[in-house]
Design an enzyme around this catalytic site. Sequence first.
Site, mmCIF file in Angstrom:
data_model
loop_
_atom_site.group_PDB
_atom_site.id
_atom_site.type_symbol
_atom_site.label_atom_id
_atom_site.label_comp_id
_atom_site.label_asym_id
_atom_site.label_seq_id
_atom_site.Cartn_x
_atom_site.Cartn_y
_atom_site.Cartn_z
ATOM 1 C CG ASP A 256 -2.179 0.840 0.977
ATOM 2 O OD1 ASP A 256 -2.134 1.726 0.097
ATOM 3 O OD2 ASP A 256 -3.192 0.639 1.672
HETATM 4 C C1 NOJ Z 1 -3.868 4.005 0.219
HETATM 5 C C2 NOJ Z 1 -5.059 3.092 0.285
HETATM 6 O O1 NOJ Z 1 -5.044 2.372 1.496
HETATM 7 C C3 NOJ Z 1 -5.149 2.107 -0.863
HETATM 8 O O2 NOJ Z 1 -6.392 1.457 -0.787
HETATM 9 C C4 NOJ Z 1 -4.954 2.805 -2.178
HETATM 10 O O3 NOJ Z 1 -5.062 1.884 -3.241
HETATM 11 C C5 NOJ Z 1 -3.584 3.462 -2.167
HETATM 12 N N1 NOJ Z 1 -3.543 4.460 -1.104
HETATM 13 C C6 NOJ Z 1 -3.227 4.105 -3.499
HETATM 14 O O4 NOJ Z 1 -3.953 5.246 -3.712
#
Ligand code: NOJ
Length: 728
Positions: A256
């Site tokens: 993530d």
């Molecule tokens: C953080 C989020 O937790 C995740 O779900 C997302 O895909 C990423 N950022 C990228 O934007």
Amino acid sequence: MTSAPVQDQLVENLLEAMTWEEKLGQLQIAFRPRLQDAADLVRGGIGAIFWPRSAAATNELQRIAREETAHGIPLLVGLDVIHGQRTTFPVPLAQAASFDPAVSETDARVTAQEAASGGVNWTFSPMIDVSRDPRWGRVVEGFGEDTYVNSVFGAAKVRGYQGDSLGDPDSILACAKHFVAYGQAEGGRDYNTVDVSGQRLRNVYLDPFRAAVDAGVATVMAAFNTVSGRPAHANHHLLTSILKDEFGFEGVVVGDADGVVNLLDHGIAEDLDDALRQSFAAGLDIEMGGNVTTSDGGTRLGPGDVPSARVDDAVRRVLRLKLALGLFADPYRSPGDEVVVPSSESRRAALTTAEKGLVLLKNHSVLPLGTARQRVLLVGPYANSTDHLGAWVQSFAEPAGSLAEAIREECPEWDVTVREGTGFFGGDLDLIGQAVADAADFDAIVVAVGEPSALTGEASSRSDLRLPGAQEQLIRAVAATGRPSAVVMFNGRPLVTSDWIDAVPALLEAWHSGLEGPRAVARALSGAVNPGGRLPMTFPRSSSQVPIYYDHENTGRPAKVSGSLAGGVVDVGLMGPGNTDDHYTSKYKDLDLGPQFPFGHGLSYTTFGYAEVDVSPTTITLAELQAGRTVKVAVTVTNTGDLTGDEVTMLFIRDLVASLAQPVRRLRAFTRNSLGAGETKTSSFELGWKDLGFSDNNGRYLVEPGAFEIHVGGGLEGTARCGLDVLA
Ligand code: NOJ
């Protein structure tokens, strides 16, 4: 498309030719805010980037990757396309409320076509985190509190995004996230610690991921949280032993956003190099952030830091996806074909989805209002607001209109007066009073309230689940006029309605339902559409009642309402209002038992009746189940009212005596049928080995012999109960 053996050979040839730095370049994605100079990053060998906002810009980056790098490896281009690119569909929680996975498959198909036309080839969706705590803002992004619903809807999304073949030009890679148990964040506070038992991890949180893997999901995202003290990004047991080895996942595990960097704050890594080393060793394949290589062309990991076989395995996984997408053959998109405005078909699909997700929570003969001429007063902050797209909406998405506009278009005979009365926040009781002062002049009043979408989604946990500002006062002021009125609620999570629900004649749950959400609501108010959605999450009575969910264990001292349920079966999901004098039982002294609205609740403008349930056979042996034999359950439902309507039929089981305490109900199947007035339909379900068992604390799946109950009906309420005996 080249054959699998030829592709494998291509991958091996590339691996053979690549340097250590070139390999590590493939194992990261840089996100947009840091994309200062995307072209330089691509020249430097980065393997994946966030979408640079147009087909033309993407083509240029792909050209650089193909023509100006040593091996011409094309790029993965990622974006969070969660419920629409240009055509915004209802938020995933609203899609789950449809109890019709086909709508999510359609959303994903339309989304994939629109996103792919601009050069996106990877979406970070679906989120299949089972969510039992509505304080957590991210409940809006998933499919609610039930494991089976998350499994079915997640798989539908995967099929929709990835299409029949990844090689098709409008297919994009899906990403099941967040692996795993992110929905269990303590206190519903985003990014917080997760501590989950082995059996709950397996029976509640992992199952949707197994379903996504079975559906062929190409990528999986590691969660920000710890599981048993170990952050998922560096958790070998989760990423490798369970996901890759046990589930057989052959795709890419992506981190993530800065999830690897966050290992420093978790306190398990000394520095970034250490964090990267631990993550790749645990089974991560792509780091999100672009921290693997350095600006001078070096890398943070030396050949001694991570076994080269592990790095080769990660690169192999990445290259295979690029080949499967057909990017080596043609990574370019025709800018002239880029979809920038929703088509009428996409809008229609978004409208159908929005209509199917509407949930009629209460109705004392007020709705539908009908299409005939009448004076309607529309009050509340959502009368004029256009904030319908919901969390995770693209800044370039087609904007929605307001409910007032939609009502004027859909109900042209109505004489509509619009007064907000109060905004979302703050509020003035005098203004509220003025808004309803001449209520007697109106035939009906519609109160449009909710939480703005900025209060939902990532980093948007709330401690108070009531409507913000003075909206409750507005609702009460309208109710006090005694005029026929209906509340419409636009929100991205279960909200607490207990301070006003008894005073209002009708409540329609509209969610943040996307581009066509307001039109869907206008049509439901008039009766052009008959709401048939059901709650995919329990609505609590109070913020301090959470977590509250239907598939809880019974406990050793369940609270009982006298005469509530026979045979010792106590289902708090069905209880209330009321409390009990039974002192030593599991309850709050100052709160009625049970939720405000249970999981699965939803009314209709018509009524439905169920005939006897037929279970066959009623006895089955473990050996028969293991050999693939199933139990057939059939039920007949009749539309007993005067209007066409949709009925969701659900099948729950209860394993009465087991070696581990079992939930009071577990949803194992559901179906949604449209029935004309007086029409009867039979729904059939099958229960087999995978439906009747559970994982024990050692991760072993087993079905235990004994008595089961099967409950079938239109939700948890009023189900027919039958027995099934599983013999040793
Ligand atoms: C953080 C989020 O937790 C995740 O779900 C997302 O895909 C990423 N950022 C990228 O934007």
